[in-house]
Design a protein around this motif. Structure first.
Motif, PDB file in Angstrom:
ATOM      1  N   PRO A  54       0.470  -1.009  -0.038  1.00 52.87           N
ATOM      2  CA  PRO A  54      -0.066  -0.349   0.008  1.00 52.87           C
ATOM      3  C   PRO A  54       0.653   1.469  -0.054  1.00 52.87           C
ATOM      4  N   SER A  55       2.151   0.954   0.584  1.00 52.55           N
ATOM      5  CA  SER A  55       2.831   2.530   0.528  1.00 52.55           C
ATOM      6  C   SER A  55       3.884   1.873  -0.518  1.00 52.55           C
ATOM      7  N   LEU A 209       4.756  -1.474   7.847  1.00 52.05           N
ATOM      8  CA  LEU A 209       3.937  -1.443   7.735  1.00 52.05           C
ATOM      9  C   LEU A 209       2.812  -2.083   8.587  1.00 52.05           C
ATOM     10  N   THR A 216       0.496   6.290   2.642  1.00 51.86           N
ATOM     11  CA  THR A 216      -0.230   5.246   1.147  1.00 51.86           C
ATOM     12  C   THR A 216      -0.274   6.337   0.326  1.00 51.86           C
ATOM     13  N   SER A 218       0.331   8.372  -3.201  1.00 49.33           N
ATOM     14  CA  SER A 218       0.785   7.830  -4.350  1.00 49.33           C
ATOM     15  C   SER A 218       2.058   9.331  -4.703  1.00 49.33           C
TER      16      SER A 218
END
Length: 410
Positions: A54-55, A209, A216, A218
């Protein structure tokens, strides 16, 4: 456990060498230019494919030819974190103009901080164990992951036999610099200290995480926004700084101009979350100021911990306002250009504060456009602020521990 503060010392500890390896600068000169011009090192991860996570953003140190900086025999033995520590130490020694050969090895101390150990090396060798068997695992795994490996490798490389140690945790860089100050108090002339860290591998990423505090988002310009209304968590980075801490008279006799003096330090522990008591950060700041024999009004800048997590940012803002008053001191967080470097982050902040004292400039934090409680904090945003910097406070938090350090012009 009680709050701690070091005993007074008659031997003043000054910083005479700074070595930096950061996502936006491979040495102190490049890094300082980057932070003054707002150049970020935060981008999409390249060392592994982050698509499934997610990150996906981090501050990575740019690719470099390791054999140009680390002896070839050490390359197969060392994790990225140790290589960065070795490179930063060499740079700090060069910056200090120390002739190590002229100082007995047992008169030079070393203490480093670390929080994770050699995760990248460990992941690679454990993958060999699972896929090919134990005969394919490097014997160097036995120490390459170990918390004390950076202290050990630096001491071996430079032939040091004096007091040494390692401290762990996210505040450990400040704590290691404080320990260097104690070594000087006990009579050592020179101590190497600081931290550099790297966890840029899937193992390190998955572990991080689990905190639930990584951003998260972008867009690199909107992902890590401490003290901003849009704060959504932090971004990790790699690197850090190593310092040469020297007894002031020893430095004077060498004709060296120090960056500044380590004038005060304290560490405190947070109470249980259900206790109803305030976190320990305010108390750490007050104790460090008292140890340095300075008042809040004497402080020219605070280098904030800047978690990027709304509730932690609010707690830090409250502590700063309680100690200094509303908008009474400039507050900055150049780590918005690097990410949070685990144990290396506070070391880099001390290096940055040292450069700030020398050059009379407070570097800014970037990307923060909607600060929370602007009536509380005088954030240095977007552009550097030219001003006399004679006293700086550096803060670090992690795992219920709060550390604060006061640096003054020497």
């Amino acid at each position: 456990m009680s709050d701690t503060v070091p005993r007074p010392t008659s031997h003043r500890a000054v910083i005479t060498g700074v070595g930096v390896v950061a996502p936006n600068g491979f040495d102190a000169v490049e890094y300082w230019d980057a932070v003054l011009h707002g150049r970020s090192g935060i981008e999409r991860i390249t060392r592994f494919d982050p698509a499934q996570y997610p990150s996906k953003l981090a501050g990575e140190v740019a690719d470099y030819d390791v054999r140009e900086h680390v002896p070839g025999r050490l390359v197969p033995q060392t994790d990225q974190a140790t290589r960065l520590a070795l490179i930063a130490t060499d740079a700090a020694v060069n910056d200090s103009d120390l002739e190590l050969a002229a100082i007995p090895g047992d008169q030079i101390g070393i203490v480093t901080g670390i929080s994770a150990g050699g995760l990248e090396y460990s992941q690679r060798e454990l993958a060999k164990l699972w896929s090919a068997g134990s005969d394919h695992v490097s014997a160097y795994l036995s120490f390459s992951w170990f918390y004390a490996v950076n202290t050990g490798q630096i001491s071996i490389r430079h032939g040091l036999h004096g007091p040494g140690g390692v401290l762990t945790g996210l505040t450990s860089a400040l704590d290691s610099i404080a320990q260097a100050r104690r070594y000087v108090s006990d009579g050592l002339s020179v101590v190497m200290c600081g931290a550099a860290e790297s966890t840029m591998c899937p193992l390190g990423w998955v572990i991080e995480l689990t905190t639930g505090r990584m951003s998260t988002v972008s867009d690199p310009k909107r992902a890590y926004l401490p003290f901003d209304t849009a704060a959504s968590g932090y971004l990790p980075g790699e690197g850090g700084a190593m310092l040469i801490v020297e007894e002031a008279e020893h430095a004077r006799e060498r004709g060296v101009r120090p960056y500044g003096e380590i004038a005060g330090y304290a560490t405190t522990f947070d109470p249980r979350s259900d206790s109803g008591r305030e976190p320990g950060l305010r108390r750490a700041i007050e104790l460090a100021l008292s140890d340095a024999d300075v008042t809040p009004a004497d402080v020219d800048v605070v280098f904030a911990d800047a978690a990027g997590v709304p509730e932690l940012d609010r707690a830090e803002a409250a502590a700063l306002t309680s100690v200094f008053g509303p908008r009474a001191v400039p507050v900055t967080a150049p780590k918005t250009m690097t990410g949070r470097l685990y144990s290396g982050g506070p070391a880099l902040d001390v290096a940055t504060a040292s450069l700030s004292i020398r050059h009379g400039v407070i570097p800014p934090m970037i990307n923060v456009t909607n600060p929370v409680r602007s009536d509380q904090l005088d954030l240095v945003l977007g552009q550097p602020r030219e001003t006399n910097v004679s006293t700086a406070v550096v803060l670090a938090r992690g795992d219920g521990i709060n550390s604060a350090m006061v640096l003054t012009a020497a």
